[in-house]
Design a protein around this motif. Structure first.
Motif, PDB file in Angstrom:
ATOM      1  N   CYS A 158       1.465  -5.213   3.930  1.00 17.47           N
ATOM      2  CA  CYS A 158      -0.017  -5.193   4.635  1.00 17.47           C
ATOM      3  C   CYS A 158      -0.129  -5.893   6.590  1.00 17.47           C
ATOM      4  O   CYS A 158       0.030  -7.264   6.175  1.00 17.47           O
ATOM      5  CB  CYS A 158      -0.870  -5.385   4.155  1.00 17.47           C
ATOM      6  N   PRO A 159       0.483  -5.433   6.475  1.00 12.98           N
ATOM      7  CA  PRO A 159      -0.498  -5.403   8.245  1.00 12.98           C
ATOM      8  C   PRO A 159      -1.368  -6.386   8.541  1.00 12.98           C
ATOM      9  O   PRO A 159      -1.248  -7.309   9.226  1.00 12.98           O
ATOM     10  CB  PRO A 159       0.251  -4.564   9.843  1.00 12.98           C
ATOM     11  N   CYS A 190      -8.391  -2.076   6.166  1.00 16.08           N
ATOM     12  CA  CYS A 190      -7.754  -0.974   6.612  1.00 16.08           C
ATOM     13  C   CYS A 190      -7.859   0.125   7.131  1.00 16.08           C
ATOM     14  O   CYS A 190      -8.572   0.921   7.407  1.00 16.08           O
ATOM     15  CB  CYS A 190      -7.749  -0.498   4.759  1.00 16.08           C
ATOM     16  N   THR A 191      -6.179  -0.160   7.685  1.00 18.76           N
ATOM     17  CA  THR A 191      -6.328   0.955   9.444  1.00 18.76           C
ATOM     18  C   THR A 191      -5.851   2.485   8.718  1.00 18.76           C
ATOM     19  O   THR A 191      -5.388   3.172   8.861  1.00 18.76           O
ATOM     20  CB  THR A 191      -4.748   0.735  10.560  1.00 18.76           C
ATOM     21  N   GLY A 192      -5.311   2.424   7.331  1.00 17.57           N
ATOM     22  CA  GLY A 192      -4.861   3.101   6.667  1.00 17.57           C
ATOM     23  C   GLY A 192      -3.269   3.844   7.560  1.00 17.57           C
ATOM     24  O   GLY A 192      -2.627   4.686   7.494  1.00 17.57           O
ATOM     25  N   CYS A 193      -2.349   2.707   7.752  1.00 14.52           N
ATOM     26  CA  CYS A 193      -0.724   2.255   8.478  1.00 14.52           C
ATOM     27  C   CYS A 193       0.080   2.641   7.625  1.00 14.52           C
ATOM     28  O   CYS A 193       1.000   4.127   8.281  1.00 14.52           O
ATOM     29  CB  CYS A 193      -0.849   1.364   8.620  1.00 14.52           C
ATOM     30  N   GLY A 194      -0.474   3.006   6.497  1.00 10.81           N
ATOM     31  CA  GLY A 194       0.659   3.718   5.578  1.00 10.81           C
ATOM     32  C   GLY A 194       1.330   3.030   5.289  1.00 10.81           C
ATOM     33  O   GLY A 194       2.375   2.953   4.018  1.00 10.81           O
ATOM     34  N   CYS A 196       1.743   0.025   2.812  1.00  6.48           N
ATOM     35  CA  CYS A 196       1.664   0.125   1.215  1.00  6.48           C
ATOM     36  C   CYS A 196       2.319   1.142   0.916  1.00  6.48           C
ATOM     37  O   CYS A 196       3.300   1.127  -0.510  1.00  6.48           O
ATOM     38  CB  CYS A 196      -0.090  -0.488   0.443  1.00  6.48           C
ATOM     39  N   ILE A 209      -2.724   6.516   0.514  1.00  6.76           N
ATOM     40  CA  ILE A 209      -3.610   7.065   1.717  1.00  6.76           C
ATOM     41  C   ILE A 209      -3.937   8.227   1.748  1.00  6.76           C
ATOM     42  O   ILE A 209      -3.487   9.661   1.771  1.00  6.76           O
ATOM     43  CB  ILE A 209      -2.866   6.492   3.235  1.00  6.76           C
TER      44      ILE A 209
END
Ligand code: SF4
Ligand code: SF4
Ligand code: SF4
Ligand code: SF4
Lengths: 270, 296
Positions: A158-159, A190-194, A196, A209
């Motif tokens: 996770c970033p 959480c940005t929902g970047c995906g 994970c 996500i």
């Protein structure tokens, strides 16, 4: 048409033209309305399809996006796709599938900069504030950490590690001598970047996500959390409680003492 | 070029016994230039995704050239505006540039020199001629304007760019760059429609994108003129190849200006190169070349 009857003829012609015009106009309008219906249906976004960072709320996005793909070309990681006909995403609009290729959360957010229409909102300056979706650990039955192992992969990649996702330590009742370290997502970060979901080691990801609307619950507006209120107020709002004696139960075991609640995260050591 | 041999003396009364209609039909200077233009523009868009040479990004709906020149399609913006959304300046500047350009060269120049569907419908028309398919049912030529109005109202009602779910033009261009999916079916549909159902049915009767560009086609500087219409021997070749044949008659058979000023003329130049008697040529709308008053 017979040329020898000019008046009648032109009248008939006029009526014919009128009815033809009505047919054309009616046909075009009917077709447009049918198209509108189809568009509504074809615009239902599947849960796995996520919009790029800064995307307006879905309804506004569909009105704003020019289906140009400048965001797709702007992304240095080539992870955005432009929906083609047949894909269950509104044709021509950008999306990504976290499990295939997640967003790398570029600091300069080139996709947003490239968007000419404002479908991707340029007021998003800090990629940490993007909300492409929200991660949710959807399957506690298969997540390795829930089973008691130390996978931690989603947490590690996770970033926004330790903010968007943390490992919450819990006593493992099965072995009674180990801990469970449960990946826990915090919507505030959480940005929902995906990343994970993409990295989850299982054949089918246990963490996924979803669009925020799907992933997030909502408390009733009138709910207050006592601990938050207390912290904000610097003490209990209703003052100290008087301890009322319990009549008629004198001598019964445990009646006088306040039962001690075992802490969830006991400082248990093996 | 074959045409040259077809009209050797370049005199009106030089009867042309030479090549057949079909021989002359195939290629001419303007058709060649148009195909080069269409392929070149598409090529510029494909250089990036195919070879990593990023000169132009995006697609015809909205693009960015060399990071400085934004271009946006008017119909896309009209749909977006119809939903009530006001786009960013970039898109608005882009559409202003496009509108200014087409006001100058003629809106429907898009149709014959840029649009990726044009080779498809041209191919359908050519095959239709070759197979001798006649008849069919063409809707009224005004259908495209009704459709344009209808889709804008529907965009307003649904808050969605509804036409983009079926628009063969943006679908084909976007598809070639970003992946076709089932978009081929829509393009195939247009081809079959033009081949079997209605001659020049799509571009000439239905396409609201062409209708939008026709609205920008009233001030075009370059126009075709039937300058030597006196030489016309009624062979009808020009009517056969013209995608909007109705635009020719007033200029060719009328007594007024020989300029083809009809806003549906796509400035494709086909009439020029198929005419064995060199009746037509490109000129400007201001050319007062022949007799009589030049209107407006
Ligand atoms: S932030 Fe970067 S990786 Fe993410 S979508 Fe935008 S350009 Fe692509
Ligand atoms: S750059 Fe903007 S308008 Fe273009 S496809 Fe992406 S989101 Fe839509
Ligand atoms: S989606 Fe996953 S990796 Fe991305 S910020 Fe949220 S928890 Fe972290
Ligand atoms: S990567 Fe998958 S299995 Fe591993 S801890 Fe995260 S959700 Fe669980």
């Amino acid at each position: 048409m017979v040329a020898s009857m000019p008046v009648k003829d032109s009248r008939r012609q006029f009526l014919a033209t009128l009815s033809k015009l009505a047919g054309v106009a009616g046909g075009a309008c009917l077709f447009s309305l049918g198209l509108g219906l189809y568009a509504r249906q074809a615009s239902a976004l599947p849960a796995q399809a996520l919009r790029p960072p800064g995307a307006l709320a879905e309804d506004a996005f569909l009105a704003a996006c020019l289906r140009c793909g400048l965001c797709v070309h702007g992304c240095p990681y080539d992870m955005l796709k432009l929906a083609s006909p047949g894909t269950p995403v509104a044709t021509g609009t950008p999306y990504f599938i976290a499990r295939d290729k997640p967003c790398e959360m570029c600091e300069d957010i080139p996709c947003v900069v490239a968007c000419p229409s404002g479908a991707l909102d340029r007021s998003l300056k800090d990629i940490g504030k993007a909300r492409m979706g929200l991660a949710a650990l959807v399957d506690q039955e298969t997540c390795l950490n829930f089973l008691g192992l130390r996978c931690d992969v989603c947490y590690r990649v996770c970033p926004v590690i330790d903010k968007a996702i943390t490992l919450e330590k819990l006593h493992n009742p099965r072995s009674d001598r180990h801990a469970l370290l449960l990946p826990t997502v915090h919507s505030e970060h959480c940005t929902g970047c995906g990343k994970c979901e993409q990295a989850c080691v299982l054949p089918e990801a246990a963490i996924k996500i979803y669009p925020v609307k799907l992933a997030k619950g909502k408390l009733p507006d009138h709910y207050r959390k006592s601990w938050e209120e207390r912290a904000a107020h610097g003490g209990s709002l209703i003052g100290d409680q008087i301890q009322m004696p319990v009549r008629g139960m004198e001598g019964a075991a445990g009646s006088a003492a306040v039962p001690s609640q075992p802490a969830l995260d006991s400082t248990w050591k093996p | 070029m074959e045409k040259a041999s077809a009209a050797p003396g370049n005199t009106p009364d030089a009867v042309s016994p030479a090549p057949t209609f079909f021989a002359r039909l195939r290629w001419g200077k303007w058709l060649l230039l148009r195909r080069l233009s269409q392929a070149g523009i598409l090529g510029l868009f494909l250089l990036g995704p195919w070879f990593g040479i990023w000169i132009v990004t995006g697609n015809l709906s909205s693009s960015m050239t060399l990071g400085v020149l934004p271009l946006t399609d008017p119909l896309l913006i009209m749909q977006s505006l119809a939903t009530g959304f006001i786009p960013y300046q970039d898109a608005l500047i882009g559409v202003a540039i496009v509108i200014a350009f087409y006001l100058l060269v003629g809106g429907r120049v898009f149709c014959s020199w840029v649009c990726p569907v044009n080779p498809v419908t041209d191919a359908a028309a050519a095959l239709r001629r070759k197979l001798g398919i006649k008849g069919g049912r063409a809707p009224a030529a005004s259908t495209r304007y009704w459709l344009l109005g209808g889709l804008l109202i529907t965009a307003f009602l649904t808050g969605n760019l509804v036409w983009e779910f079926v628009n063969p033009v943006s679908m084909l261009h976007r598809g070639l760059i970003f992946g076709m999916g089932f978009g081929w079916l829509v393009v195939l549909g247009v081809f079959i429609y033009d081949l079997l159902v209605a001659s020049r049915g799509w571009c000439g009767h239905l396409c609201p994108m062409g209708a939008t560009y026709a609205l920008l086609n009233r001030t075009a500087l370059p126009r075709v003129s039937a300058e030597r219409r006196a030489a016309c021997d009624d062979c009808m070749d020009c009517f056969t190849v013209c995608p909007e044949p109705q635009v020719i008659r007033p200029a060719l058979k009328g007594t007024d200006s020989p300029l083809i000023k009809d806003p549906e003329c796509t400035n494709c130049g086909r009439c020029i190169e198929v005419c064995a008697l060199d009746v037509f040529r490109f000129t400007t709308r201001f050319s007062a070349s022949t007799h009589r008053r030049t209107t407006s």
